[in-house]
Design an enzyme around this catalytic site. Structure first.
Site, mmCIF file in Angstrom:
data_model
loop_
_atom_site.group_PDB
_atom_site.id
_atom_site.type_symbol
_atom_site.label_atom_id
_atom_site.label_comp_id
_atom_site.label_asym_id
_atom_site.label_seq_id
_atom_site.Cartn_x
_atom_site.Cartn_y
_atom_site.Cartn_z
ATOM 1 N N LYS A 83 0.856 -1.191 0.000
ATOM 2 C CA LYS A 83 0.000 0.000 0.000
ATOM 3 C C LYS A 83 0.888 1.236 0.000
ATOM 4 C CE LYS A 83 -4.171 1.167 2.618
ATOM 5 N NZ LYS A 83 -4.788 0.965 3.943
HETATM 6 O O1 G3P Z 1 -7.688 1.841 5.427
HETATM 7 C C1 G3P Z 1 -7.729 3.208 5.524
HETATM 8 C C2 G3P Z 1 -9.067 3.830 5.802
HETATM 9 O O2 G3P Z 1 -10.096 2.907 5.717
HETATM 10 C C3 G3P Z 1 -9.079 4.689 7.015
HETATM 11 O O3 G3P Z 1 -10.344 4.900 7.576
HETATM 12 O O4 G3P Z 1 -11.831 5.656 9.397
HETATM 13 O O5 G3P Z 1 -9.386 6.211 9.487
HETATM 14 O O6 G3P Z 1 -10.885 7.329 7.851
HETATM 15 P P1 G3P Z 1 -10.610 6.090 8.634
#
Ligand code: G3P
Length: 217
Positions: A83
């Site tokens: 990633k």
């Molecule tokens: O995998 C990265 C992404 O899903 C992050 O989510 O909730 O931290 O915005 P969030």
């Protein structure tokens, strides 16, 4: 239509993977930090569980990301998806890894222009952050639709849309409706996907009536 879990909590992953409904895992530095564990112990445990696709994020400058991406891909093999962020360095690394047939997930996508560049760099997945766009008063689900429309019109088949930063069950359904191939979500959202109040009510009635049937046969 694939479901990934967005977590590094291996106990929770093991529980849900046994449902047969989980196709992969996405992690990031924040999720690894929350697990309190060595990232490579987490990745190895997930591979031992049989998880077929694990996003492993790399950081640093282009040389560091490339070196680490190659090392992780060599160490963890076909389950590893590297990633990288959607930056000039991240896409440079994406292009080189993709050339050597390593799967790359380009993350932190907030605009369709970034999704276009990531596809050109050979990304296997692009990860638009739906919830974080919503947090900034931009409708994240619309971005999924716009990327899907561009990819369809331009016959982009090698790059899949992985809808990320998901907060609600409705965002899962709408991501797929808008053209996402994969949605990654926290386990709490996955658990809620099973639920409907009418299912509970209906089941209660069926259970009651079945007892009635048994009492009279
Ligand atoms: O995998 C990265 C992404 O899903 C992050 O989510 O909730 O931290 O915005 P969030």
């Amino acid at each position: 239509m694939k479901i990934f879990l967005d977590t590094a909590d291996t106990a929770v992953i093991e529980k849900h993977f046994s449902s047969g409904l989980i196709d992969g895992i996405t992690t990031n530095p924040t999720l690894i930090m929350k697990s309190g564990r060595n990232p490579e112990d987490v990745y190895q445990e997930l591979i031992d569980l049989g998880i077929p696709d694990i996003s492993m994020e790399v950081v640093g400058n282009r040389e560091q990301m490339l070196w680490e991406g190659r090392r992780l891909a060599n160490k963890f093999g076909k389950e590893a998806t590297i990633k990288v962020p959607c930056t000039p360095d991240g896409l440079y690394v994406c292009r080189l890894l993709a050339k050597s047939l390593v799967k790359v997930n380009v993350t932190l996508i907030f605009d369709e222009a970034q999704a276009i560049l990531a596809a050109k760099a050979g990304a296997k997945y692009v990860s638009p952050f739906v919830g974080r766009l919503d947090d900034n008063s931009i409708t994240g689900l619309d971005l999924i639709k716009r990327i899907s429309s561009i990819y369809n019109k331009q016959n982009v088949f090698e790059t899949e849309i992985l809808s990320a930063s998901i907060r609600y069950v409705n965002s899962v359904s709408q991501s797929f409706a808008n053209g996402a191939h994969i949605v990654t979500m926290p386990p709490t959202v996955f658990e809620k996907m099973y639920n409907h109040v009418l299912t509970d009510k209906g089941l209660e009635l069926f259970d009651k009536d079945w007892k009635e049937v048994q009492a009279h046969t």
